[in-house]
Motif scaffolding. Structure first.
Motif, short mmCIF file in Angstrom:
data_model
loop_
_atom_site.label_atom_id
_atom_site.label_comp_id
_atom_site.label_asym_id
_atom_site.label_seq_id
_atom_site.Cartn_x
_atom_site.Cartn_y
_atom_site.Cartn_z
N GLU A 6 0.75 -1.09 -0.05
CA GLU A 6 0.16 0.01 0.12
C GLU A 6 0.76 1.00 -0.11
O GLU A 6 1.69 1.48 -0.86
CB GLU A 6 -0.89 0.03 1.13
CG GLU A 6 -1.97 -1.21 1.06
CD GLU A 6 -3.08 -1.47 2.15
OE1 GLU A 6 -2.81 -0.59 3.22
OE2 GLU A 6 -3.57 -2.37 2.03
N GLU A 7 0.92 2.07 1.17
CA GLU A 7 1.61 3.26 1.12
C GLU A 7 3.15 3.23 1.80
O GLU A 7 3.76 4.23 1.80
CB GLU A 7 0.72 4.50 1.88
CG GLU A 7 -0.47 4.88 1.04
CD GLU A 7 -0.31 5.21 -0.54
OE1 GLU A 7 0.57 5.94 -0.69
OE2 GLU A 7 -0.90 4.78 -1.28
N LYS A 8 3.12 1.95 2.46
CA LYS A 8 4.21 1.81 3.29
C LYS A 8 5.40 1.16 2.19
O LYS A 8 5.25 0.31 1.77
CB LYS A 8 3.94 0.83 4.24
CG LYS A 8 5.05 0.65 5.12
CD LYS A 8 5.35 1.62 6.32
CE LYS A 8 6.49 1.38 7.11
NZ LYS A 8 6.83 2.18 8.30
N GLU A 9 6.75 1.83 2.31
CA GLU A 9 7.83 1.30 1.80
C GLU A 9 8.84 0.83 2.54
O GLU A 9 9.16 1.13 3.60
CB GLU A 9 8.35 2.46 0.88
CG GLU A 9 7.65 2.91 -0.20
CD GLU A 9 8.04 4.02 -1.16
OE1 GLU A 9 9.37 4.48 -0.63
OE2 GLU A 9 7.57 4.20 -2.20
N TYR A 10 9.51 -0.28 2.17
CA TYR A 10 10.45 -0.91 2.88
C TYR A 10 11.71 -0.96 1.93
O TYR A 10 11.56 -1.42 0.72
CB TYR A 10 10.12 -2.36 3.29
CG TYR A 10 9.08 -2.49 4.27
CD1 TYR A 10 9.31 -2.38 5.69
CD2 TYR A 10 7.61 -2.56 3.48
CE1 TYR A 10 8.21 -2.37 6.27
CE2 TYR A 10 6.70 -2.42 4.34
CZ TYR A 10 6.78 -2.61 5.74
OH TYR A 10 5.58 -2.57 6.69
N THR A 11 12.88 -0.67 2.38
CA THR A 11 14.05 -0.74 1.64
C THR A 11 15.10 -1.55 2.23
O THR A 11 15.12 -1.63 3.33
CB THR A 11 14.65 0.64 1.10
OG1 THR A 11 15.19 1.43 2.37
CG2 THR A 11 13.79 1.77 0.50
N GLY A 12 15.86 -2.23 1.31
CA GLY A 12 17.26 -2.89 2.16
C GLY A 12 18.42 -3.25 0.76
O GLY A 12 18.04 -3.01 -0.32
N LYS A 13 19.44 -3.66 1.15
CA LYS A 13 20.33 -4.18 0.30
C LYS A 13 20.17 -5.52 -0.13
O LYS A 13 20.83 -6.06 -1.18
CB LYS A 13 21.78 -4.23 1.09
CG LYS A 13 22.31 -2.56 1.18
CD LYS A 13 23.58 -2.51 2.05
CE LYS A 13 23.92 -1.13 2.05
NZ LYS A 13 25.30 -1.02 2.58
N SER A 14 19.32 -6.23 0.54
CA SER A 14 18.76 -7.55 0.06
C SER A 14 17.45 -8.10 0.55
O SER A 14 16.83 -7.12 1.21
CB SER A 14 19.87 -8.61 0.99
OG SER A 14 19.63 -8.54 2.42
N ALA A 15 17.07 -8.97 -0.09
CA ALA A 15 15.78 -9.37 0.12
C ALA A 15 15.51 -9.65 1.72
O ALA A 15 14.41 -9.55 2.48
CB ALA A 15 15.19 -10.65 -0.63
N VAL A 16 16.50 -10.47 2.26
CA VAL A 16 16.39 -10.73 3.79
C VAL A 16 16.43 -9.36 4.72
O VAL A 16 15.59 -9.21 5.73
CB VAL A 16 17.61 -11.27 4.09
CG1 VAL A 16 17.75 -11.49 5.81
CG2 VAL A 16 17.76 -12.80 3.63
N ASP A 17 16.99 -8.13 4.35
CA ASP A 17 16.77 -6.93 4.86
C ASP A 17 15.20 -6.57 4.79
O ASP A 17 14.69 -6.16 5.92
CB ASP A 17 17.74 -5.90 4.27
CG ASP A 17 18.92 -5.95 4.41
OD1 ASP A 17 19.45 -6.89 5.49
OD2 ASP A 17 20.01 -5.32 3.78
N ILE A 18 14.52 -6.65 3.61
CA ILE A 18 13.37 -6.26 3.55
C ILE A 18 12.48 -6.90 4.33
O ILE A 18 11.58 -6.57 5.23
CB ILE A 18 12.87 -6.20 2.19
CG1 ILE A 18 13.58 -5.07 1.27
CG2 ILE A 18 11.57 -6.06 2.09
CD1 ILE A 18 13.69 -5.05 -0.12
#
Length: 94
Positions: A6-18
């Motif tokens: 939805e409107e929430k964003e998750y960022t990371g260097k890897s899929a595990v981070d997300i």
């Protein structure tokens, strides 16, 4: 790498981070103590009404990174989140 629900964003260097960010962002906090695999199993059980049962198997043979990436891609494919950004698999020291 970016994953949006939805409107929430998750960022990371890897899929595990997300996946870790998703786990720690849950309001009830009960899932924070779960391992990544346990969290994905729990999360998939919560999505059973939107993702076909045949897709809900979590293989023991996948690395955590591949499992996390497959989880995010599956959520993206069934419209339960959106994955974007360039993905480069982390290097492993052999």
């Amino acid at each position: 790498m970016l994953f949006r629900i939805e409107e929430k964003e998750y960022t990371g260097k890897s899929a595990v981070d997300i996946v870790d960010a998703l786990k720690f962002d849950l309001p009830d906090g009960e899932q924070k103590h779960l391992s990544m695999r346990e969290f994905i199993l729990w999360s998939m059980s919560q999505l059973g009404d939107r993702i076909p049962l045949r897709e809900l198997h979590v293989s023991d043979k996948l690395s955590n990174e591949m499992l996390a990436l497959n989880y995010l891609l599956l959520r993206d494919e069934y419209g339960v989140g959106a994955l974007s950004g360039v993905y480069v698999a982390p290097r492993t020291n052999s």
